[in-house]
Write an enzyme that holds these catalytic residues in place. Structure first.
Site, mmCIF file in Angstrom:
data_model
loop_
_atom_site.group_PDB
_atom_site.id
_atom_site.type_symbol
_atom_site.label_atom_id
_atom_site.label_comp_id
_atom_site.label_asym_id
_atom_site.label_seq_id
_atom_site.Cartn_x
_atom_site.Cartn_y
_atom_site.Cartn_z
ATOM 1 N N SER A 110 4.936 -2.444 -11.666
ATOM 2 C CA SER A 110 4.975 -2.305 -10.211
ATOM 3 C C SER A 110 3.580 -2.364 -9.591
ATOM 4 C CB SER A 110 5.697 -1.002 -9.864
ATOM 5 O OG SER A 110 5.945 -0.892 -8.497
ATOM 6 N N ASP A 257 4.308 -5.288 -3.434
ATOM 7 C CA ASP A 257 3.631 -4.748 -4.609
ATOM 8 C C ASP A 257 3.829 -5.708 -5.777
ATOM 9 O OD1 ASP A 257 6.338 -4.235 -4.907
ATOM 10 O OD2 ASP A 257 6.039 -2.343 -5.964
ATOM 11 N N ASP A 261 9.365 -5.081 -5.163
ATOM 12 C CA ASP A 261 10.495 -4.268 -4.688
ATOM 13 C C ASP A 261 10.073 -3.368 -3.529
ATOM 14 O OD1 ASP A 261 8.996 -2.422 -6.134
ATOM 15 O OD2 ASP A 261 10.661 -1.716 -7.374
#
Length: 465
Positions: A110, A257, A261
């Protein structure tokens, strides 16, 4: 003190957002291989059929290594692995739930730096994997699996024609792009839009979507080299997009990011429109059109006090969950709510997706801008974001510090002083021996004063480490 969230436990390897760590230190190729080995075998046992798994990855250098390790484990256990290649987490979720896969795997850490990576597991419905299955995987990694009434340290290898194969599945990613485009209700013609792709998963997909819808698209941080993901780029470095929007006189900007998401927006004046403001703007838009089921938006306990004041004024109800989009989604499913999310930009539109989707979120903001013929700054104007101060205190025992009557009394006193002009939140860190003390109030000096009042009591009672 929010006792109802104290029982939330992280797994031995998997947290609320997958198995994450520094590549080849605390997340190794052996871990990935074992995850693949177990999944390939387990789903075959559960369904009696050859397991089908779809895999996506972000742009980190180590993502290829983990992809190959997962594929080796899966195919060795008899599963077929379908590769989406570099793609977003929500695209893996979409393909998994719409194309009859047993599960999906996203390789990404992430918003973390490039040297970290992670393995996110997605069930056949496109949702985060259930705790029971994750606990079996963790047992297998530890070599102490007890399943189907049998103690085992390993699972059998597939042989001969039972060995799995690998399938190039870029077509699945393209279908996801088509799905996003199909959701747009307005043309973006004449709109000047900036996109910060964080040198991550969205680097090709986001521009394709906005170009197809007619926007004049300006893209930054879309040249991944394996080590520059999230590096002074994307939603965690929003100042880069703020400057870009102002310098180029753009109508709006969106930053994602590493696995796309999340989405944080920037209005035409260069102001940040975070997840809280996005929830307000779209929640109010849904209410105006009679689309806000249960008249409720789901937030986490970290959403700003100003958001709740604005919801109250707009006549919108809200729920608060523990931190983590996983808990937001669980609440939405249990109660039939349509929109929820986090301040960090994880926004879930349950009619269209089972996970946060940064590109979808940016499209939803475009929809409101175009439908109401108003700039983003005007749409966010009714929300006054309160100053927030958060301090961490290292303690010997989190439960003892939390449950100390004098600490609780200090917290209650601050809450009483704030009344309806702010709030205090004291919670345990899920990963460190730390108590987090957060206050939101009308001024930063008040926040500092009240946070320090509580911390002074924690210190005076000898709880600090």
């Amino acid at each position: 003190m929010n006792p109802k969230w104290k029982g939330i436990k992280m797994g031995r390897y998997f947290g609320t957002d997958g198995f994450r760590g520094e590549a080849n230190k605390n997340l190794t190729v052996e871990h990935a291989y074992k995850v693949g080995r177990f999944i390939g075998w387990y789903y075959h046992q559960m369904t009696g059929k050859k397991c089908k798994v779809v895999i996506g990855k972000d742009t980190r250098r180590s993502s290829y290594m983990f992809e190959y390790s997962l594929v080796a484990g899966l195919t060795a256990s008899g599963a077929d692995a379908y590769l989406l290649h570099v793609t977003t987490t929500p695209s893996v979720s979409y393909v998994t739930r719409t194309e009859d896969f047993d599960c999906g795997i996203m390789i990404s850490a992430s918003h973390n730096p490039f040297y970290d990576n992670g393995i996110k597991l997605i069930n056949g419905n496109g949702e985060k994997m259930d705790e029971k299955t994750i606990s079996y995987i963790e047992d297998y990694i530890d070599g102490k699996l007890n399943l189907f009434g049998e103690e085992m340290t390993d699972v059998p290898f597939a042989v001969r024609e039972e060995i799995g194969c690998t399938v190039d599945y870029a077509a699945g990613r393209n279908r996801y792009v088509g799905y996003l485009i199909s959701l747009a209700t307005y043309s973006y013609k004449n709109m000047r839009v900036g996109l910060d792709c964080a040198n991550g998963s969205s680097w090709m997909i986001a521009k394709s979507v906005f170009d197809a819808l007619g926007a004049k698209t300006y893209v930054i941080n879309a040249e991944p080299d394996g080590t520059n993901i999230n590096n002074h780029a994307g939603s965690t470095h929003i100042e880069v997009l703020q400057k870009f929007v102002k310098d180029n006189n753009l109508d709006v900007g969106f930053a994602y990011d590493g696995d796309a998401d999340r989405c944080i927006a920037v209005d035409e004046k260069g102001n940040v429109v975070d997840g809280d403001l996005i929830l307000y703007i779209y929640g109010k838009y849904m209410k105006e059109r009679g689309k806000l089921l249960n008249n409720t938006v789901v937030t986490t306990i970290m959403s700003n006090f100003g958001l709740y004041k604005a919801f109250d004024e707009a006549g919108i109800n809200y729920e608060k969950t523990a931190v983590g989009d996983k808990y937001v989604y669980e609440n939405m499913v249990q109660n039939g709510h349509r929109i929820g999310g986090e301040q960090s930009g994880h926004i879930i539109f349950s009619k269209y997706a089972t996970t946060g989707d940064g590109i979808l979120t940016s499209m939803k903001m475009m929809e409101v801008i175009l439908a109401k013929k108003l700039p983003l700054s005007k749409l966010a104007e009714p929300v006054t974001i309160y100053p927030q101060v958060l301090k961490n205190v290292r303690v010997k025992s989190k439960p003892e510090a939390q449950n100390d009557p004098d600490v609780q009394e200090a917290v209650a006193k601050v809450a009483e002083m704030l009344g309806d002009t702010g709030r205090i939140l004291v919670r345990e860190s899920g990963t460190e021996p730390v108590i987090r003390v957060m206050v939101e109030a009308e001024t930063e000096s008040l926040c500092e004063k009240y946070v320090d009042q509580v911390i002074d009591v924690i210190k005076s009672k000898g709880h600090t480490a």
